[in-house]
Design an enzyme around this catalytic site. Structure first.
Site, mmCIF file in Angstrom:
data_model
loop_
_atom_site.group_PDB
_atom_site.id
_atom_site.type_symbol
_atom_site.label_atom_id
_atom_site.label_comp_id
_atom_site.label_asym_id
_atom_site.label_seq_id
_atom_site.Cartn_x
_atom_site.Cartn_y
_atom_site.Cartn_z
ATOM 1 N N TYR A 1 1.097 -1.185 -0.059
ATOM 2 C CA TYR A 1 -0.041 -0.083 -0.118
ATOM 3 C C TYR A 1 0.906 1.216 -0.142
ATOM 4 O O TYR A 1 0.639 2.175 -0.920
ATOM 5 C CB TYR A 1 -0.871 -0.118 1.288
ATOM 6 C CG TYR A 1 -1.701 1.151 1.334
ATOM 7 C CD1 TYR A 1 -2.981 1.383 0.817
ATOM 8 C CD2 TYR A 1 -1.372 2.271 2.253
ATOM 9 C CE1 TYR A 1 -3.725 2.420 0.733
ATOM 10 C CE2 TYR A 1 -2.219 3.382 2.486
ATOM 11 C CZ TYR A 1 -3.075 3.464 1.702
ATOM 12 O OH TYR A 1 -4.161 4.829 1.752
ATOM 13 N N LYS B 1 1.319 4.202 -3.039
ATOM 14 C CA LYS B 1 0.694 5.717 -2.823
ATOM 15 C C LYS B 1 1.977 6.538 -3.202
ATOM 16 O O LYS B 1 1.874 7.689 -3.558
ATOM 17 C CB LYS B 1 0.229 5.954 -1.413
ATOM 18 C CG LYS B 1 -1.211 5.067 -1.156
ATOM 19 C CD LYS B 1 -2.202 5.967 -2.057
ATOM 20 C CE LYS B 1 -3.453 5.342 -1.657
ATOM 21 N NZ LYS B 1 -4.600 5.990 -2.531
#
Length: 254
Positions: A159, A163
């Site tokens: 994750y 990002k």
């Protein structure tokens, strides 16, 4: 008037992930500011859409999976067919997973980047084609403070990496298309009270750690992300591009 710069009457705005906490709050803010909304998400939630209907906002909902490589083009083409314009794109859809690196399989890794990064890339690519013809446009990507720092205590390496990729995509596009009057910015939220940050019972002790590590001592609310989004989508931020605006209660300042 300064406050008029925050109004976006009749601007055509796409918001992905619009049924989620931050996505809905951003859609609500843009609608209140006068935009015509095109909302999309993998599932339709009538209870959420009813909140927009009550406020008499102009909106359409297009159900679809942004991880499908064909959907971004379909979404943009549907918008252009109806409005012959696209002024604002907000890439808010995203997923998260807290799994140790050694247990992260390729299927989940692929899904993480399909949703969090590849869909953003494809939507930006398709939107810029129209925005170049208009010689104007605004793109806002929702990144995360997890693209800036490594969160603790939850393991979420994929994750975080997805990002960080969104942040660099944002900066690169901003540099490449500024001369065409296309602005590209991102928001990096911290811990916000949304369904994505709702923890299972066995991990609820993380809340106390998150708040302790946040100088303001609390989680944020989706409306606090939405006000930042409205600023970056309006002419109030007309000289800002390539910015990653951190909305994290001071978490990354330490």
């Amino acid at each position: 008037m300064i406050l008029d710069k925050f109004k976006i009457p009749n601007k055509i705005a796409i918001v992905t992930g619009a049924m989620g906490g931050n996505g809905f709050a951003i859609a609500d803010a843009l609608g209140e500011a006068g935009a015509n909304l095109i909302l999309t998400d993998v599932k339709e939630d009538n209870s959420i859409l009813d909140k927009l209907k009550i406020k008499n906002y102009s909106f359409d909902f297009i159900q679809g999976d942004i991880a499908n490589p064909d959907f971004p083009e379909e979404l943009i083409n549907s918008t252009i067919a109806k409005y012959n314009s696209l002024d604002i794109l907000v890439n808010c859809a995203g997923i998260a997973a807290t799994i140790e690196m050694e247990n992260y399989d390729d299927e989940l890794l692929t899904k993480m980047f399909d949703v969090n990064f590849k869909s953003v890339f494809r939507l930006c690519r398709q939107s810029i084609l129209q925005m170049k013809n208009q010689n104007s446009g605004c793109i806002l990507n929702i990144g995360s403070m997890s693209g800036i720092v490594s969160n603790f205590p939850q393991p979420q390496v994929a994750y975080n990496a997805s990002k960080a990729a969104v942040h660099m995509l944002t900066k690169s596009l901003a540099s490449d298309y500024a001369s065409l009057n296309i602005r590209v910015n991102a928001i990096a939220p911290g811990y916000i009270k949304t369904p994505m940050t709702k923890l299972p019972k066995e991990n609820e002790h993380w809340y106390a750690k998150w708040n302790k590590m946040t100088p303001m001592g609390r989680m944020g609310n989706p409306e606090e992300v939405a006000t930042a989004a409205l600023f970056l989508c309006s002419t109030a931020s007309s000289y800002i591009t390539g910015e990653i605006l951190v909305v994290d209660g001071g978490y990354t300042s330490r």
